[in-house]
Design an enzyme around this catalytic site. Structure first.
Site, PDB file in Angstrom:
ATOM      1  NE  ARG A   2     -34.327 -16.194  24.180  1.00  0.00           N
ATOM      2  CZ  ARG A   2     -34.091 -17.087  24.576  1.00  0.00           C
ATOM      3  NH1 ARG A   2     -34.361 -16.605  26.474  1.00  0.00           N
ATOM      4  NH2 ARG A   2     -33.366 -17.812  24.600  1.00  0.00           N
ATOM      5  CB  VAL A   3     -29.247 -12.671  20.944  1.00  0.00           C
ATOM      6  CG1 VAL A   3     -28.645 -11.282  21.530  1.00  0.00           C
ATOM      7  CG2 VAL A   3     -28.557 -13.555  21.754  1.00  0.00           C
ATOM      8  CG  ASP A   4     -31.865 -17.580  21.733  1.00  0.00           C
ATOM      9  OD1 ASP A   4     -33.276 -17.069  21.566  1.00  0.00           O
ATOM     10  OD2 ASP A   4     -31.750 -18.688  22.536  1.00  0.00           O
ATOM     11  CG  ASP A   5     -32.514 -19.100  15.176  1.00  0.00           C
ATOM     12  OD1 ASP A   5     -32.478 -17.703  15.040  1.00  0.00           O
ATOM     13  OD2 ASP A   5     -32.171 -19.864  15.337  1.00  0.00           O
TER      14      ASP A   5
END
Ligand code: WTA
Length: 692
Positions: free
Chosen positions: A560-563
Site C-alpha cells: 500500500r502507498v496510502d495509510d
C-alpha cells in the site's frame, strides 16, 4: 503524510489512447523471457489440460476483451440464467472520469437475474443435485458435515422463507456475524434469494466495530451464533452481539431480531444471554419453514452486498457490490485463475467476513457448481499439520490461502507437511499481500511438491474479483509476481503526476476502464467514493497500491502507498487504530505506522504521546492495547507501543510519518531531511526511547 494525500493534490492526469497495458505479453512471445532460471513453468501435462493453455490463447482472449468488452462478457453472461436479458446496447456503460461528471458503472443494464438461483438452483436443475456443494470441517478434527446442492437449496429456502416471514424484503439489509459454519454461506445465499442486501461482519471484530457497521446500514435482522471455538479458545459471539445491539440502540438503530444459531461445535455450551422478543434460536424456527421459496428476480444493478473495509480515515467504508456484473465476474475469475475442473475439491482458507470469502468461498465456486470446503477451526490446531490433514481427508485439489499462513507454517517446519501425502493437490493460490519469493518457493516446493502452479491473485474488496493473476496453464510464473491482468482489466502504472509509465517502470497502480465486478459506490457516500478512488488520478481507478512492471511485463505488487496497513492479510487503516488509541483517557496523541513482520507481513507500530504528567508504565501499555482490541478487534492490536514525548511535525502541524516509519524500522541513518520539522529535537527523544 500518506502518499495519497500528496497525490490528491496532483490530479493532472494524462491519458494515452489505446488499451495496451502490457506490451510484453501482447507483443513479444513469452518464451523469450527466460531469465536466469527465474521462470517456473507449468508442466506440459498441466498446460495441455488447462482452460487457457498458452500465452498465445490468453493474448487473443485478452485482446478481444479489450477491443470489444461488450461482446466478450455477453458471451460469458449467456452461460447464466437471466429471467430477462440485458439490453444488448447497454452491456457496459460507465463514466470513469470525475472531470466528466459523477462516476457511474453499470453492467448488463436491463437484465434481471438472481445470484442465488444461479449458484444453487441452476446446479440442481442441471442434474448436479447430488453433488457435494459444501464440506464442513469443524474446529475438532472429529467434527465434519456436508451438504449436496439439493440439500443446500432446501436450507437456503427455509432461511429465506423465515426472513420473509419477519418482514425482510428486497433492498433490506441483514447483518451476518457468524464463524465459518455452513450457515454463513447459507445466510448470504438466503438474503440474495429474496433480494435482501447482506453485510457480513468478520466475527473477529469487536462489539464496538460491529455496532458501528450496524448503525451505518440499519439491518432488520442480525444473524449470529451463540459461540465459536477456535483452537482451545471459546468466543461467546452472542454476548458480543448483545453489547453491540445495546450500543446501536443508543445511536438510534434498534434491530428487531437477532437470529441465533446454536453452534453445536462450540463445546461447553455457554450460558447465552437472551432478550425475549428480540432473540430467536435458528433451530427453533428455520427448520419449520418450507424448503421451496420463490426467487426474487432483481435488476443486474440492484445491490447484492455491503462489505465494510478500512480506508485512510477512521470510518470504515461500506463497499457496495451489485448483482449481475459481480456474478459473472466472480464466477469467471474463479474458473480461470484456478483452472477449475468439475471434479475439483476446492478449499479457500479465508473467512466469509472478508471479500475473499464472498467471492471465492461462496459465490465464485458455487456459481461453477464446485465442491467447496468450509473450515471453522484454526490452521494450527491441534497441530501445524492440520491443513494437510484436511487436504488428505477431503482430497482437496485447489488450495487457496494467504502468505501469512504460509510463512507461519513454514516456521513450524516441513515435518508437519511431510506427514501427509497431499497428492490430490493440483493448483495453489495466494492472496492478501505480496508473497515474498522465499514463502512462494516453500509453498511451491514443499506443499505442492514442485508440481502445482501457484496463482498469486492481486485484487481488493473494491474490485470484487481477481484483477492481476496467473492463469496457471498459460504462462510461466516468477515467484512473487502476480503476473498479468485478467480479461478486460487494464492496469496502468502512473507517476505522481498521473502520467502513464511505459515498459519497465514503478509507480502507482491504477485501472483504466471498468470491469464487471467493480464496486459501484461507497454506501451512502458517493463523495468519498469519488474522492478516494477516482480523484487522485482523473480518468482512472486508483488502487492505493504501488507496483512495478518488469521488462517482460510481469507485475510486482509492492504494498500500500496510502495509510492502510496489511496485517496478516487484514486491511487496517492507521487512522482507525489511532482513533481507538486517542479515545483512551490517558492518551493525548497517537501515530501508527506499519513495520515489516516476519509472519504477519506487516505489524502495527504505535507512537503514543500521553496526557501531561501521566507516567509510562507496562500496565498503561496493556490498557492501550486493550482499548484497540475492544474498539476494533484483536487482530488490530498494536505489536509495539513506543512512548513519544512529542511527534515529529511540520511547521503546519502535519505528522511526518516518513520519519516515524524509519524510526520504527530502525533505519536511523535514513531519516532524510528533518529540517522542516517544527521541533527537530523530537526525533532524538524518540530514538532515545526506542527500547523503552
Ligand atoms: C493487498 C483482499 C499483493 C493489496 C483480496 C490490496 C495483495 C489489498 C495481493 C486489498 C497480492 C491483495 N499481492 N498484494 N496477491 N492481494 N493484496 O480489500 O495491498 O482485503 O490493496 O482484499 O491487499 O485487501 P482487501
Amino acid at each position: 503524510m500518506g502518499a495519497t494525500g500528496h497525490l490528491a493534490l496532483s490530479a493532472a492526469a494524462k491519458t494515452r489512447s489505446g488499451g495496451r497495458p502490457c506490451a510484453a505479453v501482447l507483443g513479444e512471445p513469452l518464451p523469450a523471457l527466460d531469465d536466469a532460471g527465474l521462470l517456473v513453468h507449468p508442466s506440459a501435462d498441466f498446460a495441455a489440460r488447462a482452460l487457457v493453455s498458452s500465452a498465445q490463447q490468453y493474448r487473443e482472449m485478452y485482446q478481444r476483451s479489450i477491443d470489444d468488452p461488450a461482446a466478450f462478457w455477453s458471451e460469458i453472461a449467456e452461460e447464466f440464467y437471466w429471467k430477462q436479458r440485458w439490453n444488448p446496447d447497454e452491456v457496459c456503460s460507465e463514466n470513469f472520469d470525475v472531470t466528466k461528471g459523477p462516476i457511474k458503472i453499470e453492467w448488463f443494464k436491463g437484465g434481471k437475474t438472481n445470484i442465488c438461483y444461479n449458484a444453487v438452483d441452476r446446479n440442481v436443475e442441471s442434474g448436479n443435485g447430488d453433488k457435494v456443494a459444501m464440506y464442513w470441517e469443524g474446529n475438532e478434527p472429529s467434527q465434519d458435515g456436508k451438504l449436496t446442492y439439493s440439500e443446500l437449496l432446501d436450507k437456503v429456502c427455509q432461511l429465506a422463507n423465515y426472513l420473509k416471514s419477519v418482514g425482510v424484503g428486497k433492498g433490506d439489509a441483514v447483518v451476518i456475524y457468524l464463524p465459518m459454519l455452513m450457515e454463513l454461506p447459507i445466510a448470504m445465499l438466503a438474503c440474495a434469494r429474496i433480494g435482501a442486501v447482506h453485510s457480513v461482519v468478520f466475527a473477529g471484530f469487536s462489539a464496538d466495530a460491529l455496532a458501528q457497521r450496524i448503525v451505518d446500514c440499519k439491518p432488520k435482522v442480525v444473524i449470529t451464533c451463540n459461540a465459536v471455538k477456535r483452537g482451545l479458545k471459546l468466543i461467546p459471539l452472542k454476548d458480543i452481539v448483545d453489547t453491540s445491539l445495546v450500543e446501536s440502540a443508543k445511536n438510534g438503530v434498534d434491530v428487531g431480531i437477532c437470529l441465533t444459531y446454536e453452534n453445536q461445535s462450540a463445546l461447553n455450551k455457554v450460558d447465552t444471554r437472551w432478550k425475549p422478543g428480540r432473540d430467536v434460536w435458528w433451530q427453533d424456527v428455520v427448520p419449520n419453514f418450507p424448503t421451496k421459496c420463490d426467487v426474487e428476480w432483481v435488476d443486474a444493478e440492484d445491490p447484492l452486498f455491503l462489505l465494510y473495509t478500512s480506508g485512510s480515515t477512521g470510518k470504515p467504508k461500506g463497499v457496495l457490490h451489485t448483482t449481475g456484473g459481480y456474478m459473472v465476474y466472480s464466477a469467471t475469475t474463479f474458473k480461470h485463475a484456478f483452472d477449475y475442473k468439475p471434479e475439483d475439491v476446492y478449499w479457500c482458507t479465508a473467512d466469509c467476513g472478508w471479500i475473499t470469502g464472498h467471492s471465492y468461498v461462496t459465490y465464485g465456486p458455487l456459481l461453477n457448481g464446485a465442491s467447496v470446503l468450509v473450515f471453522e477451526g484454526a490452521p494450527n490446531y491441534p497441530d501445524p499439520g492440520r491443513c494437510w490433514d484436511i487436504v488428505d481427508k477431503y482430497g482437496v485439489t485447489i488450495f487457496y490461502t494467504a502468505p501469512t499462513l504460509i510463512r507461519s507454517l513454514m516456521r513450524d517446519g516441513t515435518e508437519y507437511v511431510d506427514r501427509y501425502s497431499r497428492k490430490s493437490l493440483r493448483v495453489l493460490g495466494s492472496v492478501g499481500e505480496p508473497i515474498n519469493p522465499t514463502a512462494w518457493r516453500w509453498f511451491y516446493d514443499v506443499v505442492g511438491d514442485s508440481r502445482c502452479p501457484i496463482s498469486d491473485t492481486w485484487w481488493q474488496t473494491e474490485t470484487g474479483g481477481f484483477m492481476i493473476t496467473p492463469l496457471p496453464g498459460a504462462w510461466p510464473q516468477k515467484p512473487g509476481s502476480a503476473t498479468f491482468p485478467f480479461f478486460s482489466v487494464q492496469p496502468v502504472i502512473v507517476d505522481e503526476k498521473g502520467r502513464e509509465l511505459e515498459g519497465e517502470c514503478s509507480g502507482y497502480l491504477c485501472i483504466k476502464k471498468s470491469w464487471p465486478g467493480a464496486f459501484r459506490t461507497l454506501y451512502g457516500d458517493q463523495d468519498r467514493y469519488e474522492t478516494t478512488y477516482f480523484k487522485p488520478f482523473a480518468g482512472y481507478y486508483f488502487s492505493g497500491d504501488g507496483c512495478s512492471r518488469d521488462k517482460d511485463g510481469y507485475h510486482w505488487l509492492t504494498g500500500r502507498v496510502d495509510d492502510v496497513i496489511n496485517v496478516s492479510g487484514h486491511r487496517i487503516g492507521t487512522a482507525e487504530v489511532e482513533s481507538a488509541l486517542v479515545s483512551h483517557p490517558k492518551c493525548a496523541e497517537a501515530a501508527v505506522v506499519g513495520i515489516d513482520h516476519e509472519v504477519k507481513g506487516q505489524g502495527i507500530y504505535a507512537f503514543v504521546t500521553l496526557v501531561d504528567g501521566v507516567p509510562y508504565s507496562d500496565d498503561l501499555r496493556k490498557s492501550l492495547i486493550m482499548t484497540v482490541r475492544s474498539q476494533i478487534g484483536a487482530f488490530a492490536a498494536p505489536d509495539k507501543i513506543h512512548w513519544a514525548p512529542g511527534l515529529p511535525k511540520t511547521r503546519s502541524g502535519k505528522i511526518m510519518r516518513r520519519i516515524l516509519r524509519k524510526i520504527a524500522s530502525r533505519q536511523l541513518d535514513e531519516l532524510g531531511d528533518t529540517s522542516t520539522l517544527a521541533e527537530p529535537g523530537v526525533v532524538d527523544q524518540l530514538i532515545a526511547l526506542s527500547d523503552s
